[in-house]
Design a protein around this motif. Structure first.
Motif, PDB file in Angstrom:
ATOM      1  N   LYS A 251       0.834  -1.189   0.000  1.00 36.87           N
ATOM      2  CA  LYS A 251       0.000   0.000   0.000  1.00 36.87           C
ATOM      3  C   LYS A 251       0.874   1.247   0.000  1.00 36.87           C
ATOM      4  O   LYS A 251       1.772   1.387   0.827  1.00 36.87           O
ATOM      5  CB  LYS A 251      -0.917   0.016   1.231  1.00 36.87           C
ATOM      6  CG  LYS A 251      -1.921  -1.123   1.284  1.00 36.87           C
ATOM      7  CD  LYS A 251      -2.804  -1.016   2.529  1.00 36.87           C
ATOM      8  CE  LYS A 251      -3.806  -2.164   2.566  1.00 36.87           C
ATOM      9  NZ  LYS A 251      -4.678  -2.073   3.769  1.00 36.87           N
ATOM     10  N   VAL A 252       0.600   2.138  -0.968  1.00 34.21           N
ATOM     11  CA  VAL A 252       1.308   3.414  -1.051  1.00 34.21           C
ATOM     12  C   VAL A 252       0.275   4.516  -0.879  1.00 34.21           C
ATOM     13  O   VAL A 252      -0.593   4.713  -1.729  1.00 34.21           O
ATOM     14  CB  VAL A 252       2.038   3.567  -2.401  1.00 34.21           C
ATOM     15  CG1 VAL A 252       2.788   4.884  -2.457  1.00 34.21           C
ATOM     16  CG2 VAL A 252       2.997   2.399  -2.635  1.00 34.21           C
ATOM     17  N   GLU A 253       0.370   5.234   0.242  1.00 31.00           N
ATOM     18  CA  GLU A 253      -0.613   6.263   0.574  1.00 31.00           C
ATOM     19  C   GLU A 253       0.006   7.649   0.416  1.00 31.00           C
ATOM     20  O   GLU A 253       1.076   7.933   0.941  1.00 31.00           O
ATOM     21  CB  GLU A 253      -1.113   6.084   2.012  1.00 31.00           C
ATOM     22  CG  GLU A 253      -2.208   7.067   2.411  1.00 31.00           C
ATOM     23  CD  GLU A 253      -2.708   6.840   3.831  1.00 31.00           C
ATOM     24  OE1 GLU A 253      -3.430   7.711   4.352  1.00 31.00           O
ATOM     25  OE2 GLU A 253      -2.362   5.791   4.419  1.00 31.00           O
ATOM     26  N   VAL A 254      -0.705   8.539  -0.311  1.00 38.01           N
ATOM     27  CA  VAL A 254      -0.170   9.882  -0.560  1.00 38.01           C
ATOM     28  C   VAL A 254      -1.292  10.903  -0.419  1.00 38.01           C
ATOM     29  O   VAL A 254      -2.474  10.570  -0.435  1.00 38.01           O
ATOM     30  CB  VAL A 254       0.430   9.979  -1.984  1.00 38.01           C
ATOM     31  CG1 VAL A 254       1.470   8.914  -2.204  1.00 38.01           C
ATOM     32  CG2 VAL A 254      -0.658   9.885  -3.034  1.00 38.01           C
ATOM     33  N   LEU A 255      -0.884  12.176  -0.308  1.00 38.04           N
ATOM     34  CA  LEU A 255      -1.836  13.285  -0.350  1.00 38.04           C
ATOM     35  C   LEU A 255      -1.721  13.967  -1.714  1.00 38.04           C
ATOM     36  O   LEU A 255      -2.634  13.980  -2.500  1.00 38.04           O
ATOM     37  CB  LEU A 255      -1.580  14.260   0.798  1.00 38.04           C
ATOM     38  CG  LEU A 255      -1.849  13.694   2.200  1.00 38.04           C
ATOM     39  CD1 LEU A 255      -1.458  14.691   3.271  1.00 38.04           C
ATOM     40  CD2 LEU A 255      -3.323  13.322   2.335  1.00 38.04           C
ATOM     41  N   GLY A 256      -0.614  14.566  -2.009  1.00 38.57           N
ATOM     42  CA  GLY A 256      -0.350  15.165  -3.312  1.00 38.57           C
ATOM     43  C   GLY A 256       1.133  15.063  -3.573  1.00 38.57           C
ATOM     44  O   GLY A 256       1.929  15.629  -2.820  1.00 38.57           O
ATOM     45  N   THR A 257       1.537  14.367  -4.611  1.00 36.11           N
ATOM     46  CA  THR A 257       2.966  14.091  -4.767  1.00 36.11           C
ATOM     47  C   THR A 257       3.263  13.539  -6.159  1.00 36.11           C
ATOM     48  O   THR A 257       2.352  13.268  -6.951  1.00 36.11           O
ATOM     49  CB  THR A 257       3.414  13.075  -3.706  1.00 36.11           C
ATOM     50  OG1 THR A 257       4.818  12.999  -3.681  1.00 36.11           O
ATOM     51  CG2 THR A 257       2.843  11.700  -3.984  1.00 36.11           C
ATOM     52  N   ARG A 258       4.551  13.329  -6.444  1.00 30.58           N
ATOM     53  CA  ARG A 258       4.996  12.698  -7.690  1.00 30.58           C
ATOM     54  C   ARG A 258       5.879  11.504  -7.328  1.00 30.58           C
ATOM     55  O   ARG A 258       6.841  11.659  -6.575  1.00 30.58           O
ATOM     56  CB  ARG A 258       5.792  13.677  -8.555  1.00 30.58           C
ATOM     57  CG  ARG A 258       4.980  14.901  -9.001  1.00 30.58           C
ATOM     58  CD  ARG A 258       5.785  15.784  -9.943  1.00 30.58           C
ATOM     59  NE  ARG A 258       6.984  16.293  -9.295  1.00 30.58           N
ATOM     60  CZ  ARG A 258       8.209  16.272  -9.829  1.00 30.58           C
ATOM     61  NH1 ARG A 258       8.401  15.712 -11.018  1.00 30.58           N
ATOM     62  NH2 ARG A 258       9.231  16.791  -9.189  1.00 30.58           N
ATOM     63  N   LEU A 281       4.379   3.889   2.976  1.00 33.26           N
ATOM     64  CA  LEU A 281       4.278   2.543   2.416  1.00 33.26           C
ATOM     65  C   LEU A 281       4.030   1.548   3.530  1.00 33.26           C
ATOM     66  O   LEU A 281       4.691   1.592   4.574  1.00 33.26           O
ATOM     67  CB  LEU A 281       5.560   2.155   1.677  1.00 33.26           C
ATOM     68  CG  LEU A 281       5.803   2.819   0.314  1.00 33.26           C
ATOM     69  CD1 LEU A 281       6.491   4.147   0.503  1.00 33.26           C
ATOM     70  CD2 LEU A 281       6.636   1.918  -0.571  1.00 33.26           C
ATOM     71  N   SER A 282       3.094   0.644   3.296  1.00 31.80           N
ATOM     72  CA  SER A 282       2.803  -0.438   4.242  1.00 31.80           C
ATOM     73  C   SER A 282       2.891  -1.758   3.491  1.00 31.80           C
ATOM     74  O   SER A 282       2.241  -1.924   2.447  1.00 31.80           O
ATOM     75  CB  SER A 282       1.405  -0.278   4.848  1.00 31.80           C
ATOM     76  OG  SER A 282       1.292   0.973   5.494  1.00 31.80           O
ATOM     77  N   ASP A 283       3.686  -2.682   4.019  1.00 32.51           N
ATOM     78  CA  ASP A 283       3.898  -3.960   3.341  1.00 32.51           C
ATOM     79  C   ASP A 283       3.527  -5.103   4.278  1.00 32.51           C
ATOM     80  O   ASP A 283       4.290  -5.444   5.182  1.00 32.51           O
ATOM     81  CB  ASP A 283       5.355  -4.087   2.903  1.00 32.51           C
ATOM     82  CG  ASP A 283       5.607  -5.347   2.083  1.00 32.51           C
ATOM     83  OD1 ASP A 283       4.617  -6.027   1.743  1.00 32.51           O
ATOM     84  OD2 ASP A 283       6.765  -5.641   1.792  1.00 32.51           O
ATOM     85  N   PRO A 284       2.364  -5.722   4.064  1.00 35.29           N
ATOM     86  CA  PRO A 284       1.969  -6.849   4.921  1.00 35.29           C
ATOM     87  C   PRO A 284       2.968  -7.999   4.872  1.00 35.29           C
ATOM     88  O   PRO A 284       3.136  -8.733   5.854  1.00 35.29           O
ATOM     89  CB  PRO A 284       0.618  -7.283   4.326  1.00 35.29           C
ATOM     90  CG  PRO A 284       0.122  -6.083   3.596  1.00 35.29           C
ATOM     91  CD  PRO A 284       1.344  -5.403   3.065  1.00 35.29           C
ATOM     92  N   ALA A 285       3.654  -8.158   3.735  1.00 34.63           N
ATOM     93  CA  ALA A 285       4.621  -9.251   3.613  1.00 34.63           C
ATOM     94  C   ALA A 285       5.857  -9.030   4.467  1.00 34.63           C
ATOM     95  O   ALA A 285       6.618  -9.953   4.738  1.00 34.63           O
ATOM     96  CB  ALA A 285       5.039  -9.419   2.149  1.00 34.63           C
ATOM     97  N   ALA A 286       6.086  -7.787   4.891  1.00 33.02           N
ATOM     98  CA  ALA A 286       7.245  -7.467   5.726  1.00 33.02           C
ATOM     99  C   ALA A 286       6.786  -7.254   7.166  1.00 33.02           C
ATOM    100  O   ALA A 286       7.124  -6.260   7.812  1.00 33.02           O
ATOM    101  CB  ALA A 286       7.967  -6.232   5.213  1.00 33.02           C
TER     102      ALA A 286
END
Length: 394
Positions: A251-258, A281-286
């Protein structure tokens, strides 16, 4: 023409001031079959100095073609002396970096005159039919399963329930509010790329063999999409609705970015590179680990979630900017994987993967045979058979 005069004419050619007579005189010197070793060394030194000059990237096509012409004529004029001296920098892989970065544009101009062959060091691989580079092409899959080939359709794609989808110059755009929620998928094949403006104004560029699934309107508190392959995002700012990208569980969570995400299945890890803004970034596998990325950082999600502080941003963004950029020490296998995706070919190694590493920059608008001519300076042998690119160790 003595060496001092040659130097004078060479300088005028590189500045773009030489007359046609001076150019013809200089090229006549290069083509002289009796050219002696001292003259060859002198010209080799001139080209090497130009290659290491920081101003070279600012040269125009004519100057780059001049360098390429000089190199080719010097190498092909008979008799050719094949020496193992380190001074002959084009004979070793380390110096090939200079050749790739400085002369690529010149080789493009020269290569288009000989589209029938692909070389590895010399004229070795005969091409039955050349392969064009990738282009803007994609398929739009609608909620009801209909598939629209975008590369053959320009103008309105569909207009229904208040929503207008337009397709122009490789960019798909959404405008208006549809009457009901639905999901669309944009897919690029190998040899294709495409761009998309989502309903919220977020812009997405898809590399070859990639896809994105997204809603035609963002109703919930989170703007969520999912991708495969590689994509670059310029996210429209909205503090009330974070933007969330799902890729293979990451999962990659952002507000406003490149940022750019590379998630090809045949790469070692999922790489997320942040150009500006802030992402989580959230990685369930890690083991559920989360990291915050700041501009200029890259996260690699594999067995672990690792952060790199100094990734090569130019190399990461090369595909979007119409280039291949291979960083120092890049092995042949990752380069061939990029070629597979962009030219829609299957790479076959006849004798295993050659243990070769090199760096350089090449435009992505070359035909495959033209690109192989450049790579062939490293003495790798190639041949094209239909949709197969066969690599033979030297």
């Amino acid at each position: 023409m003595d060496q001092q005069q040659l130097q004078y004419v060479y300088d005028r050619i590189m500045r773009g001031d030489a007359t046609e007579a001076e150019r013809a005189q200089f090229h006549g010197f290069l083509s002289d079959s009796s050219l002696e070793l001292p003259a060859r060394e002198w010209l080799q030194r001139l080209i090497e100095e130009a290659a290491s000059d920081e101003s070279v990237p600012l040269l125009g096509d004519q100057q780059l073609k001049m360098l390429a012409d000089s190199y080719r004529q010097l190498e092909t004029a008979a008799p050719v002396r094949r020496l193992s001296s380190r001074r002959y920098w084009w004979r070793n892989a380390a110096a090939a970096v200079l050749l790739l970065t400085v002369l690529a544009a010149g080789w493009l101009l020269l290569g288009r005159q000989e589209t029938g062959k692909a070389t590895g060091g010399s004229e070795q691989g005969i091409v039955a039919s050349d392969i064009q580079p990738g282009s803007e092409k994609a398929v739009l899959v609608l909620a009801d399963g209909r598939r629209i080939l975008l590369d053959s359709l320009v103008g309105n794609v569909l207009q229904e329930q208040g929503m207008l989808v337009t397709n122009n110059s490789g960019m798909l755009r959404y405008a208006g509010a549809p009457g009901k929620m639905a999901y669309h998928t944009l897919q690029t094949p190998r040899g294709g790329q495409y761009a998309l403006t989502l309903p919220d104004g977020t812009r997405v560029w898809l590399n070859a063999a990639s896809g994105i699934r997204y809603p035609v309107r963002f109703d919930s508190s989170v703007r969520q999409v999912s991708i495969t392959g590689e994509a670059y995002f310029e996210v429209a700012a909205n503090k009330e609705k974070p933007f969330l990208v799902i890729v293979n569980g990451l999962k990659v969570e952002v507000l406003g970015t490149r940022f750019n995400i590379n998630s090809y299945s045949n790469e070692a890890s999922i790489s997320t590179t942040l150009l500006d803004g802030l992402v989580k970034l959230s990685d369930p596998a890690a083991a559920g680990r989360s990291v915050l990325l700041r501009p200029g950082q890259q996260a690699q999600a594999g067995k672990q979630l690792l952060v790199t502080n100094d990734p090569d941003i130019d190399q990461v963004m090369a595909w979007k900017n119409g280039k291949f950029i291979f960083g120092e020490g890049t092995g042949l296998a990752p380069i061939m994987r990029q070629i597979e995706r962009w030219y829609d070919v299957d790479v076959i190694y006849e004798d295993g993967i050659p243990a070769i590493s090199f760096a350089g920059e090449i435009q992505r608008d070359l035909n495959l045979s033209e690109l192989l001519r450049i790579l062939g300076r490293l003495d790798i042998q190639f041949r094209i058979e239909g949709k197969k690119l066969i690599v033979t160790a030297p």
